[in-house]
Design an enzyme around this catalytic site. Structure first.
Site, short mmCIF file in Angstrom:
data_model
loop_
_atom_site.label_atom_id
_atom_site.label_comp_id
_atom_site.label_asym_id
_atom_site.label_seq_id
_atom_site.Cartn_x
_atom_site.Cartn_y
_atom_site.Cartn_z
N VAL A 112 1.39 -3.65 4.05
CA VAL A 112 1.29 -4.89 4.82
C VAL A 112 2.56 -5.73 4.87
CG1 VAL A 112 -1.20 -5.38 4.85
CG2 VAL A 112 0.16 -6.02 2.87
N SER B 158 0.80 -1.24 0.00
CA SER B 158 0.00 0.00 0.00
C SER B 158 0.83 1.28 0.00
CB SER B 158 -0.93 0.01 1.20
OG SER B 158 -1.92 -0.95 1.03
N TYR C 32 -3.42 -2.56 -10.27
CA TYR C 32 -3.37 -2.36 -8.81
C TYR C 32 -2.57 -3.48 -8.14
CZ TYR C 32 -4.81 -2.38 -3.96
OH TYR C 32 -4.79 -2.41 -2.58
N TYR D 126 -4.39 4.58 7.86
CA TYR D 126 -5.70 3.95 7.99
C TYR D 126 -6.40 4.38 9.27
CZ TYR D 126 -3.44 1.11 4.47
OH TYR D 126 -2.77 0.71 3.38
N LYS E 14 0.37 3.59 -2.91
CA LYS E 14 -0.89 4.29 -3.21
C LYS E 14 -0.73 5.80 -3.40
CE LYS E 14 -3.75 0.72 -1.08
NZ LYS E 14 -4.43 0.25 0.14
#
Ligand code: DON
Length: 326
Positions: A269, A74, A199, A251, A77
């Site tokens: 992650v 992530s 993605y 998050y 992103k």
């Protein structure tokens, strides 16, 4: 093929010693769990631990397993968000992807009730929508544009971990469900599988901790890689990337992170975290043991400590407690 540039060896000064102390302090911290939603990630060594700081004038400070490769996940992103902004401009991107923190987990299947947009580009739904915006004729051109953008940030060619990509692709039903939901509301176009592949590919890019720090340092340096001097993103969009990293990058821990660390950041992650100190430095930390929100346990603690000890919190109105880079 461009080659990875040699590290500019920094003098072993107070910052290097400080990072070594931090590494010694947090290495014994063994809380958390490895990501295990695909078998490849569960093979990580829980002892892996690296910290890297790169200043905007190109000084490199590394400690621990800073050359250990892992997938960016992530952390990609925010950078892809920057490319979508360059491709379409702020208003067009904002019409498809919001900028509101969710307070939900990164993989929550939730869209804004009124606008039907995903909440922000840092959660999976928003990241898939962002990726779907990348320009290019067909999957190869779009992938190559994305890889070229990452090459500018890290300063060398980047490659995809094919087995991670294939696993993400074959098990990513939740991401697929989100993509179809967003297609239903017109938030992504009809190239659903192409966007999902792109993605999964961006998540599967291989980096090391030094790469993370140079990417963060590039954002700190208004979009110019401080090692290669190559521009990775237009300076007008650095503000947007850092804003969503600040409010949404960690998050459902983003509020506490902003309170304690006070820096734009993004986690993945595999255990990587980047943090950006605008106009000063980029920070990369890598340690694969994760807390319940998917953030690296050692990574969070190192950044809290670094921010406190160096006075890096953006809203700290006291002068730096220590000036270790001079
Ligand atoms: O979409 C996914 O599930 C992963 N490939 C990326 C997840 C990730 O890094 C979330 N962050 N902590």
């Amino acid at each position: 093929m461009s080659q990875k540039p040699d590290s500019i060896e920094a003098d072993r000064g107070p910052l290097q010693r400080f990072l070594e102390d931090l590494h010694r302090k947090y290495q014994p911290l063994c809380e958390g769990h490895l990501a295990n939603y695909i078998p490849e990630l569960a093979k990580a060594n829980p002892d892996w631990f690296a910290i890297c700081v790169i200043t905007v004038d190109g000084q490199v400070y590394t400690v621990g397993d800073f050359e250990q490769l892992f997938t960016i996940q992530s952390i990609s992103k925010g950078f892809v968000y920057g490319l979508a902004l360059e491709d379409h401009g702020r208003d067009a991107v904002l019409s498809k992807v919001g900028v509101e923190p969710t307070g939900d987990a990164f993989n929550a299947i939730v869209l804004d009730e009124h606008s039907k947009r995903p909440y922000n580009p840092m959660v999976n739904a928003g990241a898939i929508a962002t990726t779907s915006l990348l320009k290019g004729v067909g999957p190869t051109e779009r992938l190559n544009r994305m890889l070229d953008m990452f090459r500018c940030y890290v300063g060398h060619d980047v490659v995809i971990d094919i087995s991670v990509f294939m696993s993400e692709r074959t098990t990513g039903f939740r991401n697929r469900a989100m993509a179809y939901l967003m297609r239903n509301f017109g938030m992504i176009d009809e190239r659903i599988d192409e966007a999902l592949d792109l993605y999964f590919q961006q998540c599967s890019l291989m980096v090391d901790c030094r790469d993370l720090a140079v990417m963060a340092a590039t954002l700190a340096n208004r979009g110019i890689n401080p090692i290669t001097q190559e521009r990775a993103v237009q300076p007008c969009y650095v503000r947007d990337i850092l804003t969503v990293m600040y409010s949404c990058g960690m998050y459902n821990f983003a509020g506490e992170w902003a309170y304690k660390v006070g820096l734009p950041a993004k986690s993945g992650v595999c255990g990587g975290i980047i943090a950006v100190v605008p106009n000063q430095m980029g920070i990369g930390v890598f340690s694969p043991l994760l807390d319940g929100r998917g953030n690296s346990v050692r990574g969070v603690r190192v950044c809290e400590d670094l921010s406190t000890r160096l006075g890096l919190h953006l809203f700290d109105c006291q002068t730096s407690l220590l000036n270790l880079t001079s």
